[in-house]
Design a protein around this motif. Structure first.
Motif, PDB file in Angstrom:
ATOM      1  N   THR A 126     -41.487  67.986 -21.367  1.00 57.00           N
ATOM      2  CA  THR A 126     -42.318  68.995 -22.349  1.00 57.00           C
ATOM      3  C   THR A 126     -41.371  69.773 -22.611  1.00 57.00           C
ATOM      4  O   THR A 126     -40.242  70.344 -22.235  1.00 57.00           O
ATOM      5  CB  THR A 126     -43.402  69.388 -21.903  1.00 57.00           C
ATOM      6  N   VAL A 127     -41.618  70.803 -23.871  1.00 54.29           N
ATOM      7  CA  VAL A 127     -40.614  71.905 -24.402  1.00 54.29           C
ATOM      8  C   VAL A 127     -40.591  72.625 -23.227  1.00 54.29           C
ATOM      9  O   VAL A 127     -39.483  73.298 -23.084  1.00 54.29           O
ATOM     10  CB  VAL A 127     -41.390  72.310 -25.716  1.00 54.29           C
ATOM     11  N   LEU A 128     -41.862  73.045 -22.669  1.00 50.75           N
ATOM     12  CA  LEU A 128     -41.735  74.072 -21.503  1.00 50.75           C
ATOM     13  C   LEU A 128     -40.693  73.577 -20.323  1.00 50.75           C
ATOM     14  O   LEU A 128     -39.972  74.606 -19.842  1.00 50.75           O
ATOM     15  CB  LEU A 128     -43.221  74.238 -20.907  1.00 50.75           C
ATOM     16  N   ASP A 129     -40.710  72.509 -20.130  1.00 54.44           N
ATOM     17  CA  ASP A 129     -39.667  71.950 -19.080  1.00 54.44           C
ATOM     18  C   ASP A 129     -38.315  72.106 -19.260  1.00 54.44           C
ATOM     19  O   ASP A 129     -37.466  72.568 -18.416  1.00 54.44           O
ATOM     20  CB  ASP A 129     -39.906  70.555 -18.822  1.00 54.44           C
ATOM     21  N   THR A 135     -47.071  81.500 -19.202  1.00 53.32           N
ATOM     22  CA  THR A 135     -48.280  80.639 -19.127  1.00 53.32           C
ATOM     23  C   THR A 135     -49.279  81.502 -18.386  1.00 53.32           C
ATOM     24  O   THR A 135     -49.063  81.995 -17.475  1.00 53.32           O
ATOM     25  CB  THR A 135     -47.857  79.190 -18.455  1.00 53.32           C
ATOM     26  N   LEU A 136     -50.620  80.826 -18.484  1.00 47.76           N
ATOM     27  CA  LEU A 136     -51.556  81.283 -18.046  1.00 47.76           C
ATOM     28  C   LEU A 136     -52.223  80.195 -17.148  1.00 47.76           C
ATOM     29  O   LEU A 136     -53.047  80.347 -16.172  1.00 47.76           O
ATOM     30  CB  LEU A 136     -52.675  82.070 -18.745  1.00 47.76           C
ATOM     31  N   VAL A 164     -44.918  78.024 -29.182  1.00 47.52           N
ATOM     32  CA  VAL A 164     -43.667  78.253 -29.761  1.00 47.52           C
ATOM     33  C   VAL A 164     -43.729  77.786 -31.247  1.00 47.52           C
ATOM     34  O   VAL A 164     -44.607  77.045 -31.497  1.00 47.52           O
ATOM     35  CB  VAL A 164     -42.575  77.553 -28.937  1.00 47.52           C
ATOM     36  N   GLU A 165     -42.574  78.271 -31.878  1.00 42.88           N
ATOM     37  CA  GLU A 165     -42.341  77.829 -33.288  1.00 42.88           C
ATOM     38  C   GLU A 165     -41.590  76.547 -33.134  1.00 42.88           C
ATOM     39  O   GLU A 165     -40.421  76.722 -32.841  1.00 42.88           O
ATOM     40  CB  GLU A 165     -41.879  78.966 -34.268  1.00 42.88           C
ATOM     41  N   VAL A 207     -47.141  75.481 -31.579  1.00 41.22           N
ATOM     42  CA  VAL A 207     -47.465  74.267 -30.613  1.00 41.22           C
ATOM     43  C   VAL A 207     -47.484  75.184 -28.971  1.00 41.22           C
ATOM     44  O   VAL A 207     -46.719  75.669 -28.996  1.00 41.22           O
ATOM     45  CB  VAL A 207     -46.797  73.266 -30.846  1.00 41.22           C
ATOM     46  N   PRO A 208     -48.228  74.515 -28.360  1.00 41.98           N
ATOM     47  CA  PRO A 208     -48.291  74.937 -26.944  1.00 41.98           C
ATOM     48  C   PRO A 208     -46.877  74.317 -26.251  1.00 41.98           C
ATOM     49  O   PRO A 208     -47.060  72.996 -26.248  1.00 41.98           O
ATOM     50  CB  PRO A 208     -49.677  74.444 -26.424  1.00 41.98           C
TER      51      PRO A 208
END
Lengths: 573, 163
Positions: A18-21, A32-33, A50-51, A59-60
């Motif tokens: 994912t983008v977060l990864d 993150t919560l 993020v944009e 998007v998350p």
């Protein structure tokens, strides 16, 4: 491999990331919560937005797959403003009592409010009055502080397989609740405390025993005795900013003495004792057609789980008390006798990585009828608070050793704190009991690891002993079903309620992090490798205890002091 | 702990022989129709049948307004909170009933006489604000009238009991 552009720099991304990864891997921190690393993203809190160029909305990042050619801005004005607004909205239904909150300083919402410069309450709090649930001896549930991230619900269901709590109600009336909002004490909660480790706020916390303990320490009439569990010495360091996995056993003993505890004992000693009794029980069951497989009984959450979910299989549980309770019984009996103390004047405290130990200590069987064997249980976190409150500079202490007669341990007793450790320790002794000889290699590495279920067959002089290790109570269900369906090749099954064992218990330093848990496990095995005595039956203090007091394992005195019984438990749910 | 009496839901459960969670809502509806509400005990039985945790079932059931968790009273009061009734003061009417009976919507008085439910629109906006008690409609109610209406049912109950 896909290439994605984040904040002007290009990074490679694997197919399932994912983008977060990708951001985390490259040192870009996104708050993150509701995200739990090992579980599927839920995308509920929207803190991680993020944009993405070309996308109309933010998007998350936790649930958005990284695809080739993406252009992302993680900290654009728009993303920052959105996150700040989310924090302000979450605060709307959150009380302002940070000063009095046990999680002040370790609260994710508080930290984000600081980071994002929220300096005032933007919306008036008009949430309905919600009631604190203090019914459980182990946990407190404070719905007023809940931000509905859902992590506790998911851990309870997906990781633990217990599902004591879930979302109830709808929209602005939604809460996290037990069925019919009954107290946790009559729910199916097993007090494991894993929900506490993931809660971003103070909505879930242990029920604190600091007050009774400090009162006892001040009471001149009381002899205050303490024991500390094997997993505490390898995790306490983190509370004082030291390296995860650092063994601070000596400092821990020193700190406990500074706090005023008169005698400091090591629960690893009674873990050795547990092994003596449990290995003997296993041998006895095998030789006398007892109920097999035998399940370990040292994890109190697991015991409650069996009592409420599989009451017809309670004869499969070892009758051994847990190391905490064995030590408790020894202190109020053997220790009291040899030091000529009235058991009523002894205040017995244990420091545990576990919240369910608080539940275990108040079970009516865990005492002689006049009072409990263990008077109070502190979690690792509570002990750290106590040390800080007493102005003890932890890292400047000089290491000290525990007291006799219950202070010496073998390496086997120490690895109790890790998943697989109990069975490894028990097999070392069972091999000796059956054959009279030691295992060629005491390291049973096939039993170590972090998988939910690990199985092995250990050859004991031609007798194949089938063993299994369950890491996380959820996985026990599968083996229980197999045993019900007639599986016969298993003799001994270790079950740890928490994934990874006590080192990942619900009373450990906060913020669940698999890397830290691994470091704690590695530390325990390293201590075992370096230990002069690595098998429980060779612990000289154990030998002395049997010679002078107990007689033999499973003997009459052992039966009275060190064994217990279980009964079917009716929960409302 | 209160003693649990396990309700006999077998005839209903038989309609859903395979333990599939997609049957949850129809099953809850059937149980409520049969028993008037969803008791703790019923949810326990359904949980064991479908192998869905009671917490999850309670979560689903509280999501929908149609499910109740206490038995209906002898007199079931429905308060219309539709737009027209709202404009004509139904919020005050509801508050008067709540304080008069000391219960919240969805609950039943301890004596089992009254239960209270909030509904979206009864469809008689010309008579707003409107309440219905066991199907008897009371039009143009005010907090003052509520007291009289509740008393009239209490009196009716007394006569019923003595006669």
């Amino acid at each position: 491999m896909a290439q994605i552009n984040i904040n002007g720099q290009t990074f490679p991304a694997k197919a399932d990331q994912t983008v977060l990864d990708v951001c985390e891997q490259n040192g870009i921190e996104i708050p993150t919560l509701c995200h739990i690393k090992e579980l599927m993203p839920s995308g509920a809190c929207r803190m991680c937005v993020v944009e993405v160029e070309g996308a109309q909305n933010l998007v998350p990042s936790c649930s958005y797959p990284a695809t080739d050619g993406m252009v992302i801005k993680t900290h654009s004005d728009r993303a920052l403003q959105a996150r700040k607004t989310i924090i302000e909205l979450l605060q709307t239904n959150h009380p302002d009592d940070c000063l009095y909150c046990v999680r002040s300083g370790s609260c994710d919402l508080q930290e984000l409010s600081q980071d994002y410069g929220v300096r005032q309450r933007r919306f008036a709090n008009n949430s309905p009055e919600q009631h604190l649930d203090v019914s459980s001896p182990a946990l407190e549930r404070d719905p007023a502080k809940c931000i509905l991230c859902g992590k506790c619900v998911r851990v309870c269901e997906e990781v633990m397989g217990v599902s004591a709590i879930d979302f109830a109600g709808r929209g602005s009336n939604a809460t996290v609740s037990t069925p019919f909002n009954v107290g946790l004490n009559v729910s199916s909660c097993i007090s494991c405390g894993q929900c506490i480790s993931v809660c971003p706020t103070g909505a879930l916390r242990e029920s604190s025993s600091l007050k009774p303990v400090t009162n006892a320490l001040k009471d001149p009439e009381k002899t205050v005795v303490v024991q500390h569990a094997p997993a505490v010495s390898v995790s306490l360091a983190e509370e004082f900013g030291l390296k995860p996995g650092l063994d601070v056993n000596g400092l821990l003993v020193a700190a406990l003495r500074r706090l005023g505890f008169k005698y400091v004992f090591d629960t690893s000693f009674s873990a050795d004792l547990t092994i003596m009794e449990e290995a003997s029980e296993l041998v006895h069951r095998v030789q006398n057609n007892g109920a097999l497989p035998m399940f370990t009984s040292c994890s109190p959450g697991w015991i409650k789980y069996m009592e409420q979910s599989h009451p017809d299989m309670l004869d499969h549980l070892s009758s051994c008390k847990s190391p905490q309770q064995m030590m408790g019984a020894l202190i109020k009996n053997v220790f009291a006798e040899s030091y000529s103390l009235n058991p009523k004047d002894i205040y017995s405290v244990s420091v545990m990585p576990c919240t369910a130990k608080k539940f275990e200590a108040q079970r009516p069987e865990m005492g002689d009828g006049t009072g409990p064997d263990i008077d109070s249980v502190l979690t690792t976190r509570e002990l750290a608070r106590l040390i800080r409150a007493h102005g003890i500079a932890f890292d400047k202490l000089k290491p000290e050793v525990a007291d006799t007669p219950f202070g010496e341990r073998s390496g086997a007793g120490k690895i109790f704190g890790s998943s697989g450790g109990v069975i490894e320790a028990a097999l070392r002794t069972a091999h000796y009991l059956i054959t009279g000889t030691e295992l060629n290699d005491p390291n049973l590495k096939m039993l170590r690891g972090s998988e939910g279920i690990r199985e092995a067959v250990v050859d004991v002089q031609g007798l194949p002993v089938g063993v299994a290790v369950v890491s996380g109570v959820k996985h026990a269900e599968q083996l229980i079903q197999e045993v019900r369906d007639g599986r016969k090749d298993l003799h001994f099954i270790e079950v740890m309620t928490c994934p990874g064992g006590c080192i990942n218990g619900g009373g450990q330093p906060l913020h669940h992090d698999p890397v830290r848990v691994k470091a704690r496990a590695a530390a325990l095995y390293k201590i075992d490798e370096g230990a002069p005595v690595r098998v429980s039956h060779a612990n000289p203090e154990i030998q002395e205890l049997y010679a002078e007091y107990l007689g033999e394992p499973l003997g009459e005195k052992s039966h009275h002091l060190l064994h217990t019984h279980y009964s079917a438990r009716e929960t409302q749910f | 702990m209160e003693h649990l009496i396990i309700p006999d839901l077998d005839p209903i459960l038989k309609r859903y022989p395979d333990p599939n969670r997609e049957h949850l809502i129809p099953l809850l509806q059937d149980v409520q129709e049969e028993q008037g509400y969803l008791s703790k005990e019923s949810i326990g039985v359904i949980s064991r049948h479908l192998e869905v945790s009671p917490a999850k079932i309670y979560g689903v059931a509280t999501f929908y307004n149609q499910f109740r968790f206490s038995p209906l009273g002898r007199y079931h009061i429905m308060v219309c909170r539709g737009t027209a009734c709202h404009v004509k003061g139904s919020a005050n009417v509801l508050a008067a009933i709540c304080s008069g009976l000391k219960i919240q919507p969805g609950e039943t008085t301890r004596d089992g006489l009254f239960s209270l439910e909030v509904v979206a629109c009864i469809g008689a906006c010309g008579l707003a604000p409107l309440i219905s008690v066991n199907g008897e409609y009371h039009a143009g109610v005010t907090p003052a009238k509520i007291k009289r209406i509740l008393n009239s049912y209490r009196k009716r109950e007394e006569i019923h009991a003595n006669g």
